[in-house]
Design an enzyme around this catalytic site. Structure first.
Site, short mmCIF file in Angstrom:
data_model
loop_
_atom_site.label_atom_id
_atom_site.label_comp_id
_atom_site.label_asym_id
_atom_site.label_seq_id
_atom_site.Cartn_x
_atom_site.Cartn_y
_atom_site.Cartn_z
N ARG A 196 -2.90 31.90 30.30
CA ARG A 196 -2.04 30.98 30.16
C ARG A 196 -1.97 30.64 28.82
O ARG A 196 -1.03 30.51 27.95
CB ARG A 196 -1.95 29.84 31.11
CG ARG A 196 -0.89 28.62 30.75
CD ARG A 196 -1.03 27.50 31.81
NE ARG A 196 0.08 26.35 31.86
CZ ARG A 196 -0.10 25.30 31.16
NH1 ARG A 196 -1.28 24.83 30.72
NH2 ARG A 196 0.93 24.46 31.06
N HIS A 206 1.35 30.63 26.07
CA HIS A 206 1.54 29.47 25.50
C HIS A 206 1.46 29.82 23.69
O HIS A 206 2.00 29.12 23.12
CB HIS A 206 0.83 28.43 25.90
CG HIS A 206 1.25 27.71 27.12
ND1 HIS A 206 1.51 26.48 27.58
CD2 HIS A 206 1.88 28.23 28.06
CE1 HIS A 206 1.97 26.39 28.36
NE2 HIS A 206 2.28 27.20 29.07
#
Length: 264
Positions: free
Chosen positions: A7, A11
């Site tokens: 993640r 991001h």
């Protein structure tokens, strides 16, 4: 930690490109991205990246960027959890800037409808198919109660017994940070069960279930992946290579940070 490292790369790449801007700490005269809504209280693994960076620096000082470390860590996390491998392209450099505003505007949220998801990914050059592919990262990891509370108490396109089991760990008031796995069947294995769950109305987030929602434009792609893990694995690797190519800093642009949390 694997899902969180994957993640972080996502991001990072969706905000200013894959430049490790997500890793920069706030200071008295610098605002980073860590307090942006999609990151605050959920982005983690920064200490793992620090450890990797310090070990790489001791062997090979000033050569390997924090952005490249994020890209490799994401791939290795997927592999460690039983998923596919892919060839990570290297040579990204690190930013000297970050954008709180872009982090708040460019990262898709858990309450997004299908049209919003398609739009957010299209803005970064991805097709609707690639949106479905990359969403398969939710075959691992967990989400906070606050991100799915509305769904489990108010939505109808959710398996009733699944909703009830989630309510046990996510009360209608309080428990915001209580965690539930994205993939209820194999929570720590990188596989295609995410798509099978969606077909059974067991998507955790509103945004997950939007990908398979009775007649939507992405329903057929979810069905295809639910029936063919090998195709998903191949497509996922290719989509990750494409994501890792989002606006990298190369040549003399940016820098190779010594400490991933601050500029040199």
């Amino acid at each position: 930690m694997g899902a969180s490292l994957l993640r972080l790369h996502f991001h990072d790449c969706f905000v200013q490109g894959c430049d490790a801007s997500v890793l920069l700490d706030d200071t008295s005269n610098f605002t980073g991205e860590k307090t942006a809504f999609p990151n605050v209280n959920s982005a983690r693994g920064f200490d793992v990246i620090d450890t990797i960076k310090s070990q790489v620096e001791s062997l090979c000082p000033g050569v390997v960027s924090c952005a490249d470390i994020l890209a490799v860590a994401a791939r290795d996390s997927v592999v460690a959890l039983g998923g596919p491998s892919w060839n990570v392209q290297l040579g990204r450099r690190d930013s000297t800037t970050a954008s709180l505003n872009s982090a708040n505007s460019d990262l898709p949220g858990p309450s997004f409808n299908l049209s919003g998801l398609i739009s957010a990914f299209s803005k970064k050059g991805f097709t609707a198919k690639e949106l479905v592919t990359l969403s398969g990262a939710h075959t691992i990891g967990q989400a906070r109660c606050t991100t799915f509370r509305t769904r489990i108490y108010n939505e109808s396109n959710i398996d009733p017994s699944y909703a009830k089991s989630l309510q046990g760990n996510c009360p209608s008031v309080g428990g915001d940070s209580n965690l539930s796995p994205f993939d209820v069947t194999t929570p720590n294995k990188f596989d295609n069960a995410y798509y099978i769950n969606l077909k059974n109305k067991k998507g955790l987030l509103h945004s997950d279930q939007q990908l398979f929602n009775g007649g939507g434009s992405t329903d057929s792609q979810v069905t295809a992946y639910s029936n063919n893990a090998a195709t998903f694995n191949t497509d996922f690797g290719n989509a990750m290579i494409k994501m890792g190519n989002l606006s990298p800093l190369t040549g003399t642009s940016g820098q190779i940070r010594t400490n991933c949390r601050k500029t040199n």
